[in-house]
Design a protein around this motif. Structure first.
Motif, PDB file in Angstrom:
ATOM      1  N   ARG A  36       0.911  -1.297   0.012  1.00 27.17           N
ATOM      2  CA  ARG A  36       0.052   0.268  -0.166  1.00 27.17           C
ATOM      3  C   ARG A  36       0.731   1.212   0.005  1.00 27.17           C
ATOM      4  NH1 ARG A  36      -3.416  -1.655   3.096  1.00 27.17           N
ATOM      5  NH2 ARG A  36      -2.464  -1.276   4.920  1.00 27.17           N
ATOM      6  N   ALA A  37       1.781   1.084   0.956  1.00 21.92           N
ATOM      7  CA  ALA A  37       2.890   2.464   0.984  1.00 21.92           C
ATOM      8  C   ALA A  37       3.691   2.594  -0.444  1.00 21.92           C
ATOM      9  CB  ALA A  37       3.647   2.272   2.168  1.00 21.92           C
ATOM     10  N   TYR A  38       3.897   1.571  -1.017  1.00 24.39           N
ATOM     11  CA  TYR A  38       4.653   1.730  -2.257  1.00 24.39           C
ATOM     12  C   TYR A  38       3.594   2.084  -3.482  1.00 24.39           C
ATOM     13  CZ  TYR A  38       6.863  -0.467  -6.517  1.00 24.39           C
ATOM     14  OH  TYR A  38       7.196  -0.345  -7.808  1.00 24.39           O
ATOM     15  N   PHE A  39       2.552   1.635  -3.413  1.00 24.49           N
ATOM     16  CA  PHE A  39       1.772   2.520  -4.508  1.00 24.49           C
ATOM     17  C   PHE A  39       1.061   3.701  -4.167  1.00 24.49           C
ATOM     18  CE2 PHE A  39       0.808  -2.356  -5.377  1.00 24.49           C
ATOM     19  CZ  PHE A  39       1.438  -2.539  -6.746  1.00 24.49           C
ATOM     20  N   GLU A  40       1.088   4.041  -2.910  1.00 25.46           N
ATOM     21  CA  GLU A  40       0.865   5.418  -2.422  1.00 25.46           C
ATOM     22  C   GLU A  40       1.988   6.355  -2.842  1.00 25.46           C
ATOM     23  OE1 GLU A  40      -0.023   5.160   1.456  1.00 25.46           O
ATOM     24  OE2 GLU A  40      -2.159   4.697   1.406  1.00 25.46           O
ATOM     25  N   ARG A  41       3.003   6.064  -2.900  1.00 20.19           N
ATOM     26  CA  ARG A  41       4.383   6.826  -3.049  1.00 20.19           C
ATOM     27  C   ARG A  41       4.482   6.742  -4.915  1.00 20.19           C
ATOM     28  NH1 ARG A  41       8.573   3.715   0.807  1.00 20.19           N
ATOM     29  NH2 ARG A  41       7.544   4.355   2.827  1.00 20.19           N
ATOM     30  N   LEU A  42       4.323   5.800  -5.478  1.00 12.93           N
ATOM     31  CA  LEU A  42       4.125   5.730  -7.007  1.00 12.93           C
ATOM     32  C   LEU A  42       3.186   6.882  -7.452  1.00 12.93           C
ATOM     33  CD1 LEU A  42       4.585   2.008  -8.051  1.00 12.93           C
ATOM     34  CD2 LEU A  42       6.305   3.869  -8.185  1.00 12.93           C
ATOM     35  N   ASP A  43       1.910   6.642  -6.917  1.00  8.13           N
ATOM     36  CA  ASP A  43       0.929   7.731  -7.389  1.00  8.13           C
ATOM     37  C   ASP A  43       1.357   9.143  -6.704  1.00  8.13           C
ATOM     38  OD1 ASP A  43      -0.866   5.701  -8.095  1.00  8.13           O
ATOM     39  OD2 ASP A  43      -2.002   5.769  -5.999  1.00  8.13           O
ATOM     40  N   ALA A  44       2.030   9.389  -5.778  1.00 10.34           N
ATOM     41  CA  ALA A  44       2.436  10.673  -5.457  1.00 10.34           C
ATOM     42  C   ALA A  44       3.561  11.135  -6.419  1.00 10.34           C
ATOM     43  CB  ALA A  44       2.853  10.583  -4.028  1.00 10.34           C
ATOM     44  N   ALA A  45       4.399  10.248  -7.039  1.00 11.90           N
ATOM     45  CA  ALA A  45       5.302  10.751  -7.658  1.00 11.90           C
ATOM     46  C   ALA A  45       4.769  10.865  -9.273  1.00 11.90           C
ATOM     47  CB  ALA A  45       6.368   9.465  -8.067  1.00 11.90           C
ATOM     48  N   ARG A  46       3.563  10.477  -9.536  1.00 11.77           N
ATOM     49  CA  ARG A  46       3.057  10.458 -10.752  1.00 11.77           C
ATOM     50  C   ARG A  46       2.401  11.897 -10.684  1.00 11.77           C
ATOM     51  NH1 ARG A  46       0.774   5.456 -10.193  1.00 11.77           N
ATOM     52  NH2 ARG A  46       2.096   4.091 -11.122  1.00 11.77           N
ATOM     53  N   PHE A  47       1.916  12.276  -9.609  1.00 10.75           N
ATOM     54  CA  PHE A  47       1.017  13.525  -9.616  1.00 10.75           C
ATOM     55  C   PHE A  47       1.879  14.784  -9.227  1.00 10.75           C
ATOM     56  CE2 PHE A  47      -2.586  10.571  -8.054  1.00 10.75           C
ATOM     57  CZ  PHE A  47      -3.395  10.724  -9.127  1.00 10.75           C
ATOM     58  N   ASP A  48       2.915  14.578  -8.524  1.00  9.09           N
ATOM     59  CA  ASP A  48       3.756  15.744  -8.216  1.00  9.09           C
ATOM     60  C   ASP A  48       5.367  15.106  -8.448  1.00  9.09           C
ATOM     61  OD1 ASP A  48       5.027  18.028  -7.749  1.00  9.09           O
ATOM     62  OD2 ASP A  48       4.091  18.143  -5.708  1.00  9.09           O
ATOM     63  N   PRO A  49       5.840  14.878  -9.499  1.00  6.50           N
ATOM     64  CA  PRO A  49       7.173  14.205  -9.698  1.00  6.50           C
ATOM     65  C   PRO A  49       8.288  15.047  -9.104  1.00  6.50           C
ATOM     66  CG  PRO A  49       6.512  14.860 -11.683  1.00  6.50           C
ATOM     67  CD  PRO A  49       5.236  15.036 -10.803  1.00  6.50           C
ATOM     68  N   GLU A  50       8.276  16.452  -8.991  1.00  6.07           N
ATOM     69  CA  GLU A  50       8.976  17.176  -8.476  1.00  6.07           C
ATOM     70  C   GLU A  50       9.308  17.176  -7.139  1.00  6.07           C
ATOM     71  OE1 GLU A  50       8.420  20.824 -10.260  1.00  6.07           O
ATOM     72  OE2 GLU A  50       9.535  20.296 -12.202  1.00  6.07           O
ATOM     73  N   ALA A  51       8.347  16.876  -6.269  1.00 10.05           N
ATOM     74  CA  ALA A  51       8.157  16.704  -4.790  1.00 10.05           C
ATOM     75  C   ALA A  51       9.013  15.541  -4.423  1.00 10.05           C
ATOM     76  CB  ALA A  51       6.765  16.400  -4.370  1.00 10.05           C
ATOM     77  N   VAL A  52       9.178  14.451  -5.210  1.00  9.32           N
ATOM     78  CA  VAL A  52       9.867  13.455  -4.953  1.00  9.32           C
ATOM     79  C   VAL A  52      11.389  13.574  -5.263  1.00  9.32           C
ATOM     80  CG1 VAL A  52      10.285  10.932  -5.658  1.00  9.32           C
ATOM     81  CG2 VAL A  52       7.996  11.831  -5.734  1.00  9.32           C
ATOM     82  N   ALA A  53      11.569  14.331  -6.162  1.00  8.95           N
ATOM     83  CA  ALA A  53      13.097  14.726  -6.606  1.00  8.95           C
ATOM     84  C   ALA A  53      13.745  15.648  -5.419  1.00  8.95           C
ATOM     85  CB  ALA A  53      13.004  15.530  -7.711  1.00  8.95           C
TER      86      ALA A  53
END
Length: 53
Positions: A36-53
């Motif tokens: 669940r955490a993995y897929f939530e993180r992937l979704d977050a990266a798709r919606f706001d990729p610069e936040a993950v960078a």
């Protein structure tokens, strides 16, 4: 200037690598909460990729 697709791809790769370092290499052994955490993180990266960078 980098394309949004490149930034998004890099963010997704970073999320995937971090999850495998954190949860282990064998995805079939991950607990439901880890998945669940993995897929939530992937979704977050798709919606706001610069936040993950």
């Amino acid at each position: 200037m980098r394309a949004l697709a490149d930034i998004t791809e890099d963010a997704l790769v970073r999320v995937d690598q971090q999850a495998h370092r954190e949860f282990g290499d064998d995805e079939t052994a991950w607990e439901p909460s880890q998945l669940r955490a993995y897929f939530e993180r992937l979704d977050a990266a798709r919606f706001d990729p610069e936040a993950v960078a």
